[in-house]
Scaffold this motif. Structure first.
Motif, mmCIF file in Angstrom:
data_model
loop_
_atom_site.group_PDB
_atom_site.id
_atom_site.type_symbol
_atom_site.label_atom_id
_atom_site.label_comp_id
_atom_site.label_asym_id
_atom_site.label_seq_id
_atom_site.Cartn_x
_atom_site.Cartn_y
_atom_site.Cartn_z
ATOM 1 N N THR A 282 0.832 -1.203 0.000
ATOM 2 C CA THR A 282 0.000 0.000 0.000
ATOM 3 C C THR A 282 0.869 1.256 0.000
ATOM 4 O OG1 THR A 282 -0.184 -0.403 2.363
ATOM 5 C CG2 THR A 282 -2.117 -0.912 1.012
ATOM 6 N N ASP A 283 2.030 1.176 0.652
ATOM 7 C CA ASP A 283 2.925 2.324 0.739
ATOM 8 C C ASP A 283 3.771 2.416 -0.542
ATOM 9 O OD1 ASP A 283 4.753 4.255 1.257
ATOM 10 O OD2 ASP A 283 5.390 3.458 3.203
ATOM 11 N N LYS A 284 3.221 3.138 -1.522
ATOM 12 C CA LYS A 284 3.879 3.187 -2.834
ATOM 13 C C LYS A 284 5.251 3.865 -2.778
ATOM 14 C CE LYS A 284 0.396 1.192 -4.733
ATOM 15 N NZ LYS A 284 0.455 -0.277 -4.766
ATOM 16 N N GLU A 285 5.376 4.782 -1.874
ATOM 17 C CA GLU A 285 6.648 5.477 -1.742
ATOM 18 C C GLU A 285 7.765 4.515 -1.315
ATOM 19 O OE1 GLU A 285 7.332 9.188 0.679
ATOM 20 O OE2 GLU A 285 5.438 9.709 -0.346
ATOM 21 N N ALA A 286 7.412 3.678 -0.350
ATOM 22 C CA ALA A 286 8.384 2.686 0.115
ATOM 23 C C ALA A 286 8.764 1.730 -1.014
ATOM 24 C CB ALA A 286 7.821 1.909 1.300
ATOM 25 N N LEU A 287 7.766 1.375 -1.802
ATOM 26 C CA LEU A 287 8.023 0.467 -2.925
ATOM 27 C C LEU A 287 8.972 1.123 -3.936
ATOM 28 C CD1 LEU A 287 7.414 -2.225 -4.312
ATOM 29 C CD2 LEU A 287 5.426 -1.162 -5.381
ATOM 30 N N GLU A 288 8.758 2.392 -4.172
ATOM 31 C CA GLU A 288 9.646 3.123 -5.084
ATOM 32 C C GLU A 288 11.098 3.048 -4.615
ATOM 33 O OE1 GLU A 288 9.511 4.453 -8.156
ATOM 34 O OE2 GLU A 288 7.553 3.446 -8.091
ATOM 35 N N LYS A 289 11.272 3.146 -3.289
ATOM 36 C CA LYS A 289 12.621 3.104 -2.727
ATOM 37 C C LYS A 289 13.298 1.771 -3.023
ATOM 38 C CE LYS A 289 13.405 6.562 0.635
ATOM 39 N NZ LYS A 289 13.094 7.020 1.979
ATOM 40 N N VAL A 290 12.533 0.694 -2.864
ATOM 41 C CA VAL A 290 13.094 -0.624 -3.162
ATOM 42 C C VAL A 290 13.455 -0.696 -4.637
ATOM 43 C CG1 VAL A 290 12.709 -3.111 -3.059
ATOM 44 C CG2 VAL A 290 11.693 -1.633 -1.333
ATOM 45 N N LYS A 291 12.569 -0.156 -5.455
ATOM 46 C CA LYS A 291 12.819 -0.176 -6.912
ATOM 47 C C LYS A 291 14.125 0.534 -7.250
ATOM 48 C CE LYS A 291 8.313 -0.673 -9.107
ATOM 49 N NZ LYS A 291 7.241 -0.015 -9.866
ATOM 50 N N GLU A 292 14.391 1.631 -6.536
ATOM 51 C CA GLU A 292 15.614 2.370 -6.813
ATOM 52 C C GLU A 292 16.857 1.521 -6.569
ATOM 53 O OE1 GLU A 292 15.679 6.091 -4.636
ATOM 54 O OE2 GLU A 292 13.798 6.660 -5.627
ATOM 55 N N HIS A 293 16.745 0.594 -5.644
ATOM 56 C CA HIS A 293 17.903 -0.255 -5.339
ATOM 57 C C HIS A 293 17.933 -1.532 -6.164
ATOM 58 C CE1 HIS A 293 18.039 2.317 -1.727
ATOM 59 N NE2 HIS A 293 19.333 2.132 -1.877
ATOM 60 N N TYR A 294 16.973 -1.664 -7.063
ATOM 61 C CA TYR A 294 16.905 -2.880 -7.867
ATOM 62 C C TYR A 294 18.153 -3.002 -8.746
ATOM 63 C CZ TYR A 294 15.252 -6.252 -11.315
ATOM 64 O OH TYR A 294 15.133 -7.352 -12.131
ATOM 65 N N GLY A 295 18.719 -4.196 -8.751
ATOM 66 C CA GLY A 295 19.880 -4.436 -9.597
ATOM 67 C C GLY A 295 21.174 -3.882 -9.022
ATOM 68 N N LYS A 296 21.121 -3.324 -7.829
ATOM 69 C CA LYS A 296 22.350 -2.813 -7.221
ATOM 70 C C LYS A 296 22.826 -3.760 -6.135
ATOM 71 C CE LYS A 296 21.512 1.981 -8.312
ATOM 72 N NZ LYS A 296 21.025 3.255 -7.800
ATOM 73 N N MET A 297 24.110 -4.010 -6.163
ATOM 74 C CA MET A 297 24.670 -5.055 -5.316
ATOM 75 C C MET A 297 25.030 -4.586 -3.903
ATOM 76 S SD MET A 297 25.434 -8.136 -6.689
ATOM 77 C CE MET A 297 27.131 -8.630 -6.376
ATOM 78 N N GLU A 298 25.171 -3.276 -3.709
ATOM 79 C CA GLU A 298 25.771 -2.788 -2.461
ATOM 80 C C GLU A 298 25.037 -3.282 -1.215
ATOM 81 O OE1 GLU A 298 24.727 0.680 -4.479
ATOM 82 O OE2 GLU A 298 25.551 -0.913 -5.737
ATOM 83 N N GLN A 299 23.739 -3.229 -1.262
ATOM 84 C CA GLN A 299 23.011 -3.667 -0.077
ATOM 85 C C GLN A 299 21.678 -4.304 -0.458
ATOM 86 O OE1 GLN A 299 21.153 -0.570 2.193
ATOM 87 N NE2 GLN A 299 21.719 1.008 0.723
ATOM 88 N N LYS A 300 21.211 -5.127 0.488
ATOM 89 C CA LYS A 300 19.895 -5.739 0.286
ATOM 90 C C LYS A 300 18.849 -4.828 0.928
ATOM 91 C CE LYS A 300 21.122 -10.487 -0.448
ATOM 92 N NZ LYS A 300 22.491 -10.139 -0.829
ATOM 93 N N VAL A 301 17.812 -4.576 0.172
ATOM 94 C CA VAL A 301 16.747 -3.723 0.679
ATOM 95 C C VAL A 301 15.426 -4.466 0.519
ATOM 96 C CG1 VAL A 301 15.546 -1.520 0.429
ATOM 97 C CG2 VAL A 301 18.004 -1.655 -0.003
ATOM 98 N N GLY A 302 14.639 -4.532 1.599
ATOM 99 C CA GLY A 302 13.375 -5.262 1.544
ATOM 100 C C GLY A 302 12.238 -4.467 2.143
ATOM 101 N N LEU A 303 11.045 -4.916 1.844
ATOM 102 C CA LEU A 303 9.854 -4.229 2.355
ATOM 103 C C LEU A 303 8.792 -5.285 2.647
ATOM 104 C CD1 LEU A 303 8.166 -1.581 2.738
ATOM 105 C CD2 LEU A 303 7.588 -1.785 0.312
ATOM 106 N N PHE A 304 8.324 -5.313 3.889
ATOM 107 C CA PHE A 304 7.268 -6.268 4.246
ATOM 108 C C PHE A 304 5.948 -5.798 3.651
ATOM 109 C CE2 PHE A 304 4.244 -7.891 7.673
ATOM 110 C CZ PHE A 304 4.136 -9.138 7.072
#
Length: 845
Positions: A282-304
């Motif tokens: 439901t929190d589209k903003e949070a989802l956008e943040k995960v998307k920004e890290h997509y394909g980047k190796m530096e860190q794992k980012v998740g969203l429940f």
RNA sequence: GCCGGAGUGGCGGAAUUGGUAGACGCAAGGGACUUAAAAUCCCUCGGGGCUUUGCUCCGUGCCGGUUCAAAUCCGGCCUCCGGCACCA
């Protein structure tokens, strides 16, 4: 040509430039390199990877084309109809950058470069049939790129879909993976973002299994390249199964190769681009943040997501996450996470405080440490009815069980992706598609091909395709309804151009029509020998194999594989010089081991691939001006076998130059006698034997994996022997002449100009390349005497000259009678004697 | 991390099926020619030892194994280079 005698010495000095220009002119005027077509001869198609016209050729080209030219000329002398073409991979980004930076039109830039580089290739004395030259930026050529595209579109092999691309916001363009360096644009250093874009794809995955299977048929390819192809295709077998979402009428389909760890799944992860990610979060903003890290190796980012999934094997409720490390393009875009047995899941679980459940332990153990994931196979624990099974058995058993219940199925996945060919660029093949509001996506009718790339465009410094601004080009009538419609402005990846150019060479320029099957394909294809850099081991070769299959399925050929034999040459390297303050230095920036700018001691010695940035390049123009093409070619073939890296050495070039001088001087210092000896039969002597042995060695070295370096060494030996041979009789002069002429014939594919010149000097009519390759007489080549090495207990104790072909018993007697051996074997019982015919004998005591 | 490839004199590299390690070239040293230099030609050239025109020992990244015999085959390491890399 007159020869001046001064003080008894001939003044005729070897002048490579004069000799080379003379013969290059002769070959061109006499059409010597025209493709052969004599019906009684076998064909040989020799191909080197065509260059991108970047401005000037570099040493890598020199090496590549020298190798190809030896093969082409050799095969011609061996009586083949040889096809040896050359062309230009003429579309591409550098031309467009030149337009932006220097204001030159890409076409002009490209054609100017081609002009220059073609002269360089001719100056090298390469035997190309220019009647077949390919120019990928010409409408006559790229028309067929468009035609292939339409055919693939018809068959569903070309399609459009939205996908994530590397996007540089400042250049307003898509970047290839290799143009992204540390997440930044290679050109402007802006941070590259992932952008979703509609792109055209070619369905190479349709052939994934076939391309993989056929790898085993590539017998003439280096194993390492075949392996790279296999790994790139990356087949893996596993299980797809559904996790129901608790309280919803939706399922998450996941793919796993580790069905044996299914009981250990403690959460499920979706790719950010997965359709359920949008639905569940439901929190589209949070989802956008995960998307920004997509394909980047530096860190794992998740969203429940706030939702739970139900494990199909045990009904456990586990949380659903969206995670940046889950790839949308592979498998189903969703995974089950088993932190105990997968390091990535383990890291993610630690980070978000998720449970870790061990379900596999090493055989004979009961527990595993929880410091890291245990990824090996083992024995199942806590896995219901499957507890106690070994991993391999459990994978099958669990998959079967789920299949029976209709909850899953075994599937095969490939790492290979469909080939995205859209480029938001100008200098490429226009994609022949029209978008109509009424009719949708409409292919350009075949009769309207080619869609010409317009020339009247303006380049802005900001990048982006200038085609987008060109109203004349964009606005068209829909081929279906006649209404107003818009053209596709993207152009094709230039790898399309190079995926079938080897077919085009089979016929003279512009003389191509693929609407019916050209008989030339059947005659010339496949390429018998393909030669190029290992940097194309995956993409270019894979795309070419793909295109050949598409052409096969269009009925244009019966072949599946385009390249029978592949030679991947090593890199050309050179020593580098580095100043601790000023970085890489040119040789002239160093004096007495010190940097001329600051006087610091220069670090030297590291041998690196030649590159402008490392300042260790050798300019082929300088090299050829100084030593000539024959020396440049000969050295690059002599310094290392073709598949290995070559270390450039200026001193080594001198040595090769010296060798050609020696050959030259042998002819001119004995010219009168050599001319007189024309027609005199050679006499049996050591030089004649050496000559026949050399023919044999050179021929075998060429045939055996193109080991030119040892072939050249053999020729040098023969030349050394000729130098020290002092003819005493007319017959000796006959032998001498035969030896010299043989050297010229053997040398001719390597250093063609000097061979041609001296051949003529000796009173023969040109061209030497119309002569057959020499053959040897095994009887003459055979040594009369051999050196027998006598070992005692494996150690060399004596050497003895014995007549060749002596019976074994006599060899033993001779060895045992040798005084030294007698002394060593005296009073000791001989256990055994090993005799290796013609070589050695080992006495065991 | 996974998958490849390579490691031999001062250097580039040879050694075709396990059978003389170092072909050929470069560099170096010595000599001839020259007023001199360049060029050219000749000789030496893996290391150690000795009673030195010969003999002998060691030597193909390291350790071990197979074999009459290993640069080559097998097992275990080390180093360098290349490819792939969150592929579930």
């Amino acid at each position: 040509m007159s020869v001046l005698l001064i003080g008894g010495l001939l003044e005729k000095k070897y002048n490579p430039e004069k000799v080379e220009l003379k013969w290059q002119k002769y070959w061109a005027e006499n059409n010597l390199h025209k493709t052969g077509s004599e019906p009684d001869k076998k064909k040989f198609y020799c191909l080197e990877m065509f260059p991108y016209p970047s401005g000037k050729i570099h040493m890598g080209h020199v090496r590549n084309y020298a190798i190809g030219d030896v093969i082409a000329r050799y095969k011609k002398m061996r009586g083949f109809n040889v096809l040896h073409p050359m062309g230009w991979d003429a579309f591409g980004l550098p031309a467009e950058n030149a337009a932006i930076n220097q204001g030159v039109h890409p076409a002009k830039w490209t054609y100017d470069n081609i002009d220059y580089m073609k002269n360089q290739l001719n100056r090298m004395g390469l035997s190309y049939d220019w009647e077949r030259e390919v120019l990928t930026c010409s409408p006559e050529y790229y028309k067929w790129n468009q035609w292939f595209f339409l055919k693939m579109y018809e068959k569903g092999l070309a399609y459009r879909k939205s996908s994530f691309v590397n996007w540089c916001p400042s250049c307003a363009t898509v970047l290839a993976n290799e143009q992204v360096i540390d997440s930044k644009c290679w050109r402007c250093d802006s941070i590259v973002v992932q952008k979703e874009l509609e792109q055209w794809f070619l369905k190479i995955t349709h052939y994934a299994e076939e391309l993989l299977q056929a790898c085993d048929s590539l017998k003439g390819w280096p194993e390492s390249v075949v392996l790279m192809q296999k790994n790139w295709i990356g087949k893996s077998e596993g299980l797809e199964t559904d996790f129901a979402i608790d309280g919803m009428d939706e399922k998450i389909r996941i793919f796993t190769t580790r069905a044996d760890t299914l009981f250990g799944a403690t959460f499920v992860c979706l790719a950010p681009g997965h359709e359920l990610s949008e639905k569940l979060v439901t929190d589209k903003e949070a989802l956008e943040k995960v998307k920004e890290h997509y394909g980047k190796m530096e860190q794992k980012v998740g969203l429940f997501t706030g939702h739970y999934a139900i494990n199909p094997v045990n009904g456990e409720k586990i949380p659903i996450y969206v995670a940046n490390f889950v790839l949308m393009e592979y498998g189903t875009g969703a995974i089950m996470s088993v932190p105990a047995h997968d390091q990535r899941d383990f890291d993610f679980a630690k980070q978000y405080g998720l449970p870790i459940k061990t379900v596999v332990v090493p055989e004979g153990k009961e527990k595993i440490s929880l410091d890291e994931a245990y990824e090996e196979d083992g024995v199942l624990v806590d896995s219901g009815e499957f507890t106690g099974l070994k991993s391999a058995e459990a994978r099958v058993a669990i998959a079967k069980s789920l299949e029976e219940k209709g909850l899953g199925k075994r599937v095969v996945n490939y790492r290979l992706r469909d080939w995205g060919i859209s480029r938001q660029r100008y200098w490429g093949t226009p994609i022949p598609i029209i978008y109509c509001d009424k009719c949708g996506t409409v292919p350009v009718p075949e009769a309207d091909l080619p869609v010409i790339l317009p020339e009247n465009v303006k380049f802005k410094g900001t990048g982006g395709s200038p085609l987008k601004e060109l109203e004349d080009f964009i606005n068209v009538n829909c081929p279906k309804c006649g209404g107003r419609a818009k053209r596709e402005t993207d152009t094709m990846d230039t790898f399309v151009d190079s995926s079938w150019y080897f077919f085009r060479y089979c016929m003279p320029k512009d003389d191509i029509d693929l609407t019916s099957r050209p008989p030339e394909f059947d005659y010339w294809m496949p390429v018998d020998q393909y030669i190029g850099g290992v940097e194309h081991a995956v993409l270019h070769l894979l795309y070419s194999r793909f295109f050949t299959r598409v052409m096969r399925d269009l009925g244009l050929t019966d072949l599946s594989e385009p390249f029978e034999n592949l030679l991947t040459q090593g890199m050309v390297c050179k020593e580098t010089l580095k100043c601790p303050e000023h970085g890489w230095l040119l040789p002239e920036e160093v004096k007495d081991g010190k940097c001329i700018k600051c006087g610091s001691a220069v670090e030297s010695g590291r041998v690196e691939k030649m590159s402008k940035s490392k300042k260790n390049v050798v300019d082929p123009d300088h090299l050829i001006n100084k030593y000539g093409a024959d020396t440049a070619r000969l050295f690059s073939l002599f310094a290392a076998p073709p598949e290995k890296d070559l270390e450039w050495s200026d001193k080594g070039v001198e040595g090769t130059y010296r060798f050609l001088h020696r050959v030259w001087n042998i002819v001119y210092q004995n010219l009168e006698k050599l001319k007189e000896a024309k027609g005199t039969e050679p006499d049996m002597n050591a030089l004649l034997r050496k000559t026949h042995q050399t023919i044999k060695r050179v021929t075998n070295d060429i045939e055996r994996e193109y080991h030119f370096n040892t072939a050249i060494a053999a020729m040098m030996e023969l030349v050394n022997e000729i130098s020290s041979f002092k003819p005493k009789s007319d017959k000796d002069w006959g032998t001498f002449r035969f030896a010299v002429e043989t050297v010229l014939l053997l040398l001719s594919p390597f250093s063609p100009h000097i061979a041609e010149e001296l051949w003529e000097t000796l009173g023969n009519s040109p061209s030497i390349f119309n002569k057959p390759w020499p053959s040897w007489d095994e009887e003459i080549a055979k040594e009369e005497e051999i050196e027998l090495v006598i070992q005692v207990n494996g150690k060399v104790r004596a050497k003895l000259m014995i007549p060749a072909g002596l019976p074994e018993e006599e060899i033993k007697q001779k060895a045992l009678n040798e005084p030294k051996i007698k002394a060593l074997t005296d009073e000791k019982p001989i256990k055994k004697i090993f005799v290796i015919r013609g070589r050695l004998l080992n006495i065991v005591i």
